[in-house]
Design a protein around this motif. Structure first.
Motif, PDB file in Angstrom:
ATOM      1  N   PHE A  33       0.795  -1.217   0.000  1.00 47.38           N
ATOM      2  CA  PHE A  33       0.000   0.000   0.000  1.00 47.38           C
ATOM      3  C   PHE A  33       0.831   1.274   0.000  1.00 47.38           C
ATOM      4  O   PHE A  33       0.275   2.366   0.054  1.00 47.38           O
ATOM      5  CB  PHE A  33      -0.923   0.032   1.231  1.00 47.38           C
ATOM      6  CG  PHE A  33      -1.819  -1.169   1.326  1.00 47.38           C
ATOM      7  CD1 PHE A  33      -2.830  -1.352   0.417  1.00 47.38           C
ATOM      8  CD2 PHE A  33      -1.623  -2.118   2.316  1.00 47.38           C
ATOM      9  CE1 PHE A  33      -3.665  -2.457   0.496  1.00 47.38           C
ATOM     10  CE2 PHE A  33      -2.445  -3.225   2.395  1.00 47.38           C
ATOM     11  CZ  PHE A  33      -3.467  -3.403   1.490  1.00 47.38           C
ATOM     12  N   ASN A  84      -1.995   0.819  -4.340  1.00 48.43           N
ATOM     13  CA  ASN A  84      -2.696  -0.265  -3.683  1.00 48.43           C
ATOM     14  C   ASN A  84      -2.589  -1.462  -4.610  1.00 48.43           C
ATOM     15  O   ASN A  84      -3.344  -1.602  -5.570  1.00 48.43           O
ATOM     16  CB  ASN A  84      -4.154   0.111  -3.426  1.00 48.43           C
ATOM     17  CG  ASN A  84      -4.879  -0.905  -2.583  1.00 48.43           C
ATOM     18  OD1 ASN A  84      -4.490  -2.065  -2.513  1.00 48.43           O
ATOM     19  ND2 ASN A  84      -5.954  -0.462  -1.946  1.00 48.43           N
ATOM     20  N   VAL A 141      -3.228  -4.580  -4.144  1.00 44.42           N
ATOM     21  CA  VAL A 141      -4.393  -5.471  -4.120  1.00 44.42           C
ATOM     22  C   VAL A 141      -5.469  -4.946  -5.057  1.00 44.42           C
ATOM     23  O   VAL A 141      -6.042  -5.687  -5.863  1.00 44.42           O
ATOM     24  CB  VAL A 141      -4.922  -5.610  -2.669  1.00 44.42           C
ATOM     25  CG1 VAL A 141      -6.195  -6.426  -2.650  1.00 44.42           C
ATOM     26  CG2 VAL A 141      -3.861  -6.216  -1.766  1.00 44.42           C
ATOM     27  N   ARG A 142      -5.746  -3.634  -4.969  1.00 50.16           N
ATOM     28  CA  ARG A 142      -6.768  -3.047  -5.831  1.00 50.16           C
ATOM     29  C   ARG A 142      -6.349  -3.133  -7.299  1.00 50.16           C
ATOM     30  O   ARG A 142      -7.140  -3.484  -8.171  1.00 50.16           O
ATOM     31  CB  ARG A 142      -7.020  -1.588  -5.440  1.00 50.16           C
ATOM     32  CG  ARG A 142      -8.154  -0.966  -6.250  1.00 50.16           C
ATOM     33  CD  ARG A 142      -8.339   0.485  -5.957  1.00 50.16           C
ATOM     34  NE  ARG A 142      -7.178   1.206  -6.472  1.00 50.16           N
ATOM     35  CZ  ARG A 142      -6.729   2.358  -5.998  1.00 50.16           C
ATOM     36  NH1 ARG A 142      -7.329   2.937  -5.004  1.00 50.16           N
ATOM     37  NH2 ARG A 142      -5.672   2.936  -6.523  1.00 50.16           N
ATOM     38  N   GLU A 143      -5.095  -2.812  -7.569  1.00 50.86           N
ATOM     39  CA  GLU A 143      -4.617  -2.863  -8.953  1.00 50.86           C
ATOM     40  C   GLU A 143      -4.680  -4.278  -9.506  1.00 50.86           C
ATOM     41  O   GLU A 143      -5.024  -4.486 -10.673  1.00 50.86           O
ATOM     42  CB  GLU A 143      -3.199  -2.310  -9.022  1.00 50.86           C
ATOM     43  CG  GLU A 143      -3.121  -0.815  -8.763  1.00 50.86           C
ATOM     44  CD  GLU A 143      -1.684  -0.302  -8.672  1.00 50.86           C
ATOM     45  OE1 GLU A 143      -0.747  -1.094  -8.893  1.00 50.86           O
ATOM     46  OE2 GLU A 143      -1.520   0.890  -8.371  1.00 50.86           O
ATOM     47  N   ALA A 164      -6.791  -6.681  -8.461  1.00 54.37           N
ATOM     48  CA  ALA A 164      -8.203  -7.037  -8.603  1.00 54.37           C
ATOM     49  C   ALA A 164      -8.805  -6.401  -9.852  1.00 54.37           C
ATOM     50  O   ALA A 164      -9.688  -6.988 -10.493  1.00 54.37           O
ATOM     51  CB  ALA A 164      -8.978  -6.610  -7.365  1.00 54.37           C
ATOM     52  N   GLN A 165      -8.320  -5.224 -10.202  1.00 47.95           N
ATOM     53  CA  GLN A 165      -8.877  -4.549 -11.387  1.00 47.95           C
ATOM     54  C   GLN A 165      -8.509  -5.263 -12.676  1.00 47.95           C
ATOM     55  O   GLN A 165      -9.124  -5.042 -13.711  1.00 47.95           O
ATOM     56  CB  GLN A 165      -8.415  -3.099 -11.437  1.00 47.95           C
ATOM     57  CG  GLN A 165      -9.119  -2.231 -10.433  1.00 47.95           C
ATOM     58  CD  GLN A 165      -8.646  -0.788 -10.494  1.00 47.95           C
ATOM     59  OE1 GLN A 165      -7.770  -0.439 -11.279  1.00 47.95           O
ATOM     60  NE2 GLN A 165      -9.242   0.048  -9.663  1.00 47.95           N
ATOM     61  N   ASN A 208     -13.460  -1.860 -12.309  1.00 42.66           N
ATOM     62  CA  ASN A 208     -13.716  -0.932 -11.206  1.00 42.66           C
ATOM     63  C   ASN A 208     -15.096  -0.318 -11.418  1.00 42.66           C
ATOM     64  O   ASN A 208     -15.355   0.338 -12.415  1.00 42.66           O
ATOM     65  CB  ASN A 208     -12.641   0.154 -11.186  1.00 42.66           C
ATOM     66  CG  ASN A 208     -12.781   1.082 -10.004  1.00 42.66           C
ATOM     67  OD1 ASN A 208     -13.880   1.399  -9.572  1.00 42.66           O
ATOM     68  ND2 ASN A 208     -11.636   1.506  -9.484  1.00 42.66           N
TER      69      ASN A 208
END
Length: 195
Positions: free
Chosen positions: A12, A17, A19-21, A23-24, A29
Motif C-alpha cells: 500500500f 494499492n 491489491v486493488r490494482e 483485482a482490477q 472498477n
C-alpha cells in the motif's frame, strides 16, 4: 513490526494499492465504469439535443419572421376596424369608401396578385414542411411495426397457453384442466378411505 510494516509498505505504500490494482485486472472498477457510463450518456444526450435543436438564426432572420407574421393579423384586425368605424361614424366611413371606389381596376388586380402570392407562397412553404414531416414519420413505420410485433408476442401471458383473443368460451377452455383418469381414481380411493 519491521517485517509487517515493510509488507504493508510494499502493498500500500507510495500511494499505490497493489491489491486493488491486481483485482482490477480481473474485475472492472465499478466507480470508473459508472464515470465512463455517465460520460457516454451525457455525450449521447448532447448529440440528440444538437440533432433536434432549431438552427441558429440571426437577428435579421428573427425580424423578418416577425414581419412575415404581421399581414394576416393586420388584415383581420383592419377588417374588424372597418366594421367598427362604420358603426361609430358612418359619414367618415362613407367618405373613405368613396375614396376606395376611385382606385383603378389594374391596381386592384395588382393588390390581389400580391396578396395571393404572399399567402400562396406561405401556404406552399407550410405544405412542404408538412409533407417533409409526413415523410419522416413514414420512415419510422417499419420500426414501429417491428415494435408492435414484439409487444404482441409478449401478449399471450405464458408460454403454454395460446392467446384466445376476445373469445370468452375459448379462454375458459384454455384454462380448464383436462380430465386425468389417474387423478380421478386416486381421489375416489382417497374418498373411500375416509368413509
Amino acid at each position: 513490526m519491521g517485517l509487517i510494516g515493510s509488507v504493508f509498505d510494499m502493498l500500500f505504500g507510495n500511494g499505490r494499492n497493489v491489491v486493488r490494482e491486481t483485482a482490477q485486472v480481473f474485475r472492472e472498477n465499478a466507480e470508473n465504469s459508472a464515470v465512463r457510463e455517465a460520460g457516454l450518456r451525457g455525450e449521447a444526450l448532447a448529440q440528440f439535443g444538437a440533432e433536434f435543436a432549431p438552427p441558429k438564426r440571426g437577428v435579421f432572420d428573427r425580424v423578418m419572421d416577425g414581419v412575415n407574421r404581421l399581414p394576416r393579423p393586420a388584415l383581420a384586425l383592419g377588417t374588424l376596424g372597418l366594421f367598427v368605424s362604420a358603426m361609430v361614424d358612418p359619414v367618415w366611413f362613407g367618405e373613405r369608401m368613396q375614396g376606395i371606389a376611385l382606385v383603378p381596376e389594374p391596381l386592384w388586380w395588382l393588390l390581389g396578385a400580391i396578396v395571393s402570392f404572399y399567402f400562396g407562397a406561405r401556404h406552399q412553404s407550410k405544405g412542404q414542411d408538412f409533407q417533409r414531416s409526413i415523410a419522416q414519420t413514414m420512415a419510422n413505420v417499419p420500426a414501429v411495426v417491428r415494435n408492435i410485433k414484439s409487444i404482441r408476442a409478449l401478449e399471450s401471458g405464458s408460454a403454454g397457453i395460446a392467446n384466445s383473443g376476445t373469445d370468452a368460451q375459448l379462454s375458459l377452455e384454455v384454462v380448464e384442466s383436462d380430465s386425468n383418469p389417474a387423478l380421478i381414481e386416486w381421489q375416489q380411493n382417497r374418498a373411500g378411505v375416509f368413509k
